[in-house]
Design a protein around this motif. Structure first.
Motif, mmCIF file in Angstrom:
data_model
loop_
_atom_site.group_PDB
_atom_site.id
_atom_site.type_symbol
_atom_site.label_atom_id
_atom_site.label_comp_id
_atom_site.label_asym_id
_atom_site.label_seq_id
_atom_site.Cartn_x
_atom_site.Cartn_y
_atom_site.Cartn_z
ATOM 1 N N SER A 50 0.836 -1.199 0.000
ATOM 2 C CA SER A 50 0.000 0.000 0.000
ATOM 3 C C SER A 50 0.874 1.253 0.000
ATOM 4 O O SER A 50 1.942 1.288 0.590
ATOM 5 N N PHE A 51 0.416 2.232 -0.702
ATOM 6 C CA PHE A 51 0.930 3.594 -0.664
ATOM 7 C C PHE A 51 -0.231 4.457 -1.128
ATOM 8 O O PHE A 51 -0.422 4.634 -2.320
ATOM 9 N N LYS A 54 -4.184 0.607 -1.834
ATOM 10 C CA LYS A 54 -3.848 -0.655 -1.172
ATOM 11 C C LYS A 54 -4.374 -1.819 -1.994
ATOM 12 O O LYS A 54 -5.519 -1.799 -2.443
ATOM 13 N N THR A 55 -3.541 -2.823 -2.197
ATOM 14 C CA THR A 55 -3.959 -4.018 -2.918
ATOM 15 C C THR A 55 -3.342 -5.259 -2.265
ATOM 16 O O THR A 55 -2.208 -5.212 -1.789
ATOM 17 N N SER A 56 -4.104 -6.337 -2.224
ATOM 18 C CA SER A 56 -3.651 -7.604 -1.657
ATOM 19 C C SER A 56 -4.307 -8.754 -2.404
ATOM 20 O O SER A 56 -5.425 -8.625 -2.895
ATOM 21 N N LYS A 57 -3.602 -9.871 -2.451
ATOM 22 C CA LYS A 57 -4.152 -11.093 -3.037
ATOM 23 C C LYS A 57 -3.811 -12.251 -2.123
ATOM 24 O O LYS A 57 -2.802 -12.221 -1.416
ATOM 25 N N GLY A 58 -4.648 -13.283 -2.179
ATOM 26 C CA GLY A 58 -4.376 -14.449 -1.363
ATOM 27 C C GLY A 58 -5.365 -15.565 -1.611
ATOM 28 O O GLY A 58 -6.097 -15.575 -2.604
ATOM 29 N N PHE A 81 -5.373 6.323 4.316
ATOM 30 C CA PHE A 81 -4.116 6.771 4.902
ATOM 31 C C PHE A 81 -3.299 5.529 5.218
ATOM 32 O O PHE A 81 -3.382 4.983 6.309
ATOM 33 N N THR A 82 -2.540 5.050 4.254
ATOM 34 C CA THR A 82 -1.868 3.767 4.403
ATOM 35 C C THR A 82 -0.570 3.723 3.613
ATOM 36 O O THR A 82 -0.469 4.297 2.533
ATOM 37 N N VAL A 83 0.423 3.016 4.170
ATOM 38 C CA VAL A 83 1.690 2.823 3.489
ATOM 39 C C VAL A 83 2.339 1.546 4.032
ATOM 40 O O VAL A 83 2.247 1.258 5.219
ATOM 41 N N GLY A 84 2.957 0.756 3.151
ATOM 42 C CA GLY A 84 3.684 -0.417 3.603
ATOM 43 C C GLY A 84 3.530 -1.627 2.715
ATOM 44 O O GLY A 84 2.971 -1.570 1.618
#
Length: 157
Positions: A50-51, A54-58, A81-84
């Motif tokens: 994320s910056f 935000k994106t995720s897969k699983g 409000f996200t980063v990492g």
């Protein structure tokens, strides 16, 4: 960031998340008038970055107390409000009562608080119409923030 800092940030973010989550009416229980409701749980792995976006897969596995089960693919995206960058391994979740496992498939609205340095901590409140899902997990990575978006669960092909 020390473990104490991570724990403090996690507690604050979780409190903010829960404070913004609307309360719902008491969930119907199994009875002679409502015999077909079942409880389902999910165990999942999720990896993403994320910056602002935000994106995720699983993937995961859903098991219901009526014997239904399924391997599923998970995709999540949104912003805030996200980063990492983080990875949740062996996360767990609980769905509200459903009539059939098929009601679980589709897109949930997502609100998430996350914080971590080396050991990531995540808490999420999701909803899809009358169905809700509470997720919690730990893993690894470096991330902090609050985000909103979609969390999609589909049966694996």
């Amino acid at each position: 960031m020390s473990r104490r800092d991570v724990a403090a940030v996690s507690a604050v973010l979780a409190a903010l998340l829960l404070a913004g989550t609307p309360t719902t009416a008491k969930e119907p229980e199994k009875s002679e008038f409502n015999p077909k409701l079942t409880r389902c749980k999910i165990v999942y792995n999720l990896k993403g970055w994320s910056f602002v976006y935000k994106t995720s897969k699983g993937d995961g596995r859903i098991d219901c107390d009526n014997g239904q089960h399924a391997a599923v693919s998970i995709q999540s995206w949104g912003g805030g409000f996200t980063v990492g960058k983080s990875e949740i391994i062996g996360g767990k979740g609980q769905f509200s009562a459903v009539r059939d496992i098929k009601e679980i498939y589709g897109s949930f609205a997502q609100a998430e608080a996350h914080a971590g340095a080396t050991k990531a901590v995540g808490a999420q409140a999701l909803t899809k119409g009358e169905i809700s899902l509470a997720l919690a997990g730990t893993g690894r990575g470096v991330d902090v923030g609050i985000s909103f978006g979609r969390f999609d669960i589909q049966p694996k092909k």
